[in-house]
Design a protein around this motif. Structure first.
Motif, PDB file in Angstrom:
ATOM      1  N   LEU A  77       0.842  -1.187   0.000  1.00 34.31           N
ATOM      2  CA  LEU A  77       0.000   0.000   0.000  1.00 34.31           C
ATOM      3  C   LEU A  77       0.876   1.235   0.000  1.00 34.31           C
ATOM      4  N   GLU A  78       0.273   2.408  -0.128  1.00 29.75           N
ATOM      5  CA  GLU A  78       1.032   3.652  -0.180  1.00 29.75           C
ATOM      6  C   GLU A  78       1.912   3.826   1.055  1.00 29.75           C
ATOM      7  N   LYS A  79       1.370   3.522   2.218  1.00 29.30           N
ATOM      8  CA  LYS A  79       2.133   3.683   3.457  1.00 29.30           C
ATOM      9  C   LYS A  79       2.113   2.393   4.257  1.00 29.30           C
ATOM     10  N   GLY A  80       2.509   1.292   3.646  1.00 29.54           N
ATOM     11  CA  GLY A  80       2.565   0.043   4.388  1.00 29.54           C
ATOM     12  C   GLY A  80       2.239  -1.152   3.519  1.00 29.54           C
ATOM     13  N   PHE A  81       1.621  -2.140   4.152  1.00 26.43           N
ATOM     14  CA  PHE A  81       1.309  -3.377   3.463  1.00 26.43           C
ATOM     15  C   PHE A  81       0.060  -3.992   4.075  1.00 26.43           C
ATOM     16  N   LEU A  82      -0.594  -4.873   3.323  1.00 24.14           N
ATOM     17  CA  LEU A  82      -1.756  -5.607   3.776  1.00 24.14           C
ATOM     18  C   LEU A  82      -1.463  -7.083   3.586  1.00 24.14           C
ATOM     19  N   VAL A  83      -1.563  -7.855   4.661  1.00 28.26           N
ATOM     20  CA  VAL A  83      -1.288  -9.286   4.624  1.00 28.26           C
ATOM     21  C   VAL A  83      -2.589 -10.031   4.866  1.00 28.26           C
ATOM     22  N   GLU A 100       6.074 -12.694  14.626  1.00 31.55           N
ATOM     23  CA  GLU A 100       7.510 -12.643  14.918  1.00 31.55           C
ATOM     24  C   GLU A 100       8.320 -12.383  13.652  1.00 31.55           C
ATOM     25  N   PHE A 101       7.977 -13.058  12.566  1.00 27.07           N
ATOM     26  CA  PHE A 101       8.706 -12.857  11.315  1.00 27.07           C
ATOM     27  C   PHE A 101       8.492 -11.449  10.778  1.00 27.07           C
ATOM     28  N   ILE A 102       7.283 -10.926  10.898  1.00 28.34           N
ATOM     29  CA  ILE A 102       7.010  -9.552  10.454  1.00 28.34           C
ATOM     30  C   ILE A 102       7.821  -8.565  11.294  1.00 28.34           C
ATOM     31  N   GLU A 103       7.863  -8.800  12.585  1.00 32.68           N
ATOM     32  CA  GLU A 103       8.647  -7.941  13.477  1.00 32.68           C
ATOM     33  C   GLU A 103      10.132  -8.013  13.137  1.00 32.68           C
ATOM     34  N   ASP A 104      10.621  -9.210  12.791  1.00 27.66           N
ATOM     35  CA  ASP A 104      12.029  -9.378  12.414  1.00 27.66           C
ATOM     36  C   ASP A 104      12.388  -8.560  11.173  1.00 27.66           C
ATOM     37  N   LEU A 105      11.403  -8.282  10.324  1.00 22.48           N
ATOM     38  CA  LEU A 105      11.634  -7.439   9.145  1.00 22.48           C
ATOM     39  C   LEU A 105      11.736  -5.964   9.517  1.00 22.48           C
ATOM     40  N   GLY A 106      11.420  -5.641  10.755  1.00 21.69           N
ATOM     41  CA  GLY A 106      11.423  -4.247  11.173  1.00 21.69           C
ATOM     42  C   GLY A 106      10.114  -3.557  10.839  1.00 21.69           C
ATOM     43  N   LEU A 107       9.036  -4.334  10.753  1.00 24.05           N
ATOM     44  CA  LEU A 107       7.725  -3.797  10.436  1.00 24.05           C
ATOM     45  C   LEU A 107       6.828  -3.832  11.667  1.00 24.05           C
ATOM     46  N   ASN A 108       5.866  -2.948  11.698  1.00 26.55           N
ATOM     47  CA  ASN A 108       4.884  -2.903  12.777  1.00 26.55           C
ATOM     48  C   ASN A 108       3.520  -3.280  12.225  1.00 26.55           C
ATOM     49  N   VAL A 109       2.788  -4.131  12.956  1.00 26.68           N
ATOM     50  CA  VAL A 109       1.402  -4.413  12.613  1.00 26.68           C
ATOM     51  C   VAL A 109       0.564  -3.344  13.296  1.00 26.68           C
ATOM     52  N   ILE A 110      -0.132  -2.564  12.504  1.00 25.92           N
ATOM     53  CA  ILE A 110      -0.914  -1.446  13.021  1.00 25.92           C
ATOM     54  C   ILE A 110      -2.333  -1.900  13.393  1.00 25.92           C
ATOM     55  N   PHE A 125      -2.792  -5.069   8.668  1.00 26.45           N
ATOM     56  CA  PHE A 125      -2.286  -3.879   8.012  1.00 26.45           C
ATOM     57  C   PHE A 125      -1.067  -3.439   8.803  1.00 26.45           C
ATOM     58  N   GLY A 126       0.026  -3.211   8.111  1.00 23.11           N
ATOM     59  CA  GLY A 126       1.246  -2.824   8.803  1.00 23.11           C
ATOM     60  C   GLY A 126       2.005  -1.765   8.064  1.00 23.11           C
ATOM     61  N   GLY A 127       3.020  -1.254   8.746  1.00 24.12           N
ATOM     62  CA  GLY A 127       3.875  -0.236   8.161  1.00 24.12           C
ATOM     63  C   GLY A 127       5.294  -0.423   8.630  1.00 24.12           C
ATOM     64  N   GLU A 128       6.189   0.309   8.008  1.00 24.97           N
ATOM     65  CA  GLU A 128       7.593   0.216   8.362  1.00 24.97           C
ATOM     66  C   GLU A 128       7.830   0.860   9.715  1.00 24.97           C
TER      67      GLU A 128
END
Length: 160
Positions: A77-83, A100-110, A125-128
């Protein structure tokens, strides 16, 4: 006697004709053959990218059991991602593994919606992470991380 220049020209002509046949070009001039070859190489690169993406999102088939792998869809997405992850059966512990894997990428689940009763469904929905500004995260990277989380979870639950 054939001069060195004529031999080089003949070899070059032969190589261009070979390039023309490999790329299925109908061009007649040398420059057009090279342009067609360049386009052909770009097409091959795109095919490789699509195949790599298919490999990343398609789980390997396992002969040890007949259960299906969860389906994964990731959208940038424009400011993040949708899983979106869906499985026809309950998957205890899978949510923790994916997060845990998403967090390891340095991403936050919003924001996330999860159902773990009879089926497993995750829409997140998450963002960097703001501390991780230099990393560029795209759908393929997130998809691979989610796939690795599922693989890791599956291996830990199906040993033996």
């Amino acid at each position: 006697m054939v001069s060195r220049e004529q031999k080089r020209a003949a070899v070059l002509h032969e190589k261009l004709q070979l390039l023309r046949s490999v790329t299925k070009s109908h061009a007649l001039s040398e420059s057009s053959i090279i342009v067609d070859a360049s386009k052909y190489i770009q097409e091959l690169k795109h095919k490789v990218e699509r195949l790599n993406q298919d490999i990343t999102t398609t789980p390997p088939q396992s002969n040890s059991n007949n259960t299906s792998w969860p389906q994964i869809e990731v959208e940038t997405l424009e400011k993040g991602f949708l899983v979106n992850v869906y499985s026809e059966r309950s998957c205890p512990g899978l949510l923790v593994s994916i997060l845990e894997f998403i967090e390891d990428l340095g991403l936050n689940v919003i924001e996330a919606r999860v159902s773990c009763t009879d089926t497993f469904s995750l829409q997140a929905f998450g963002g960097e992470n703001e501390e991780n500004e230099e990393a560029i995260i795209n759908a393929q990277v997130v998809t691979k991380a989610v796939f690795e989380a599922i693989k890791s979870w599956r291996e830990s639950n199906w040993q033996g």
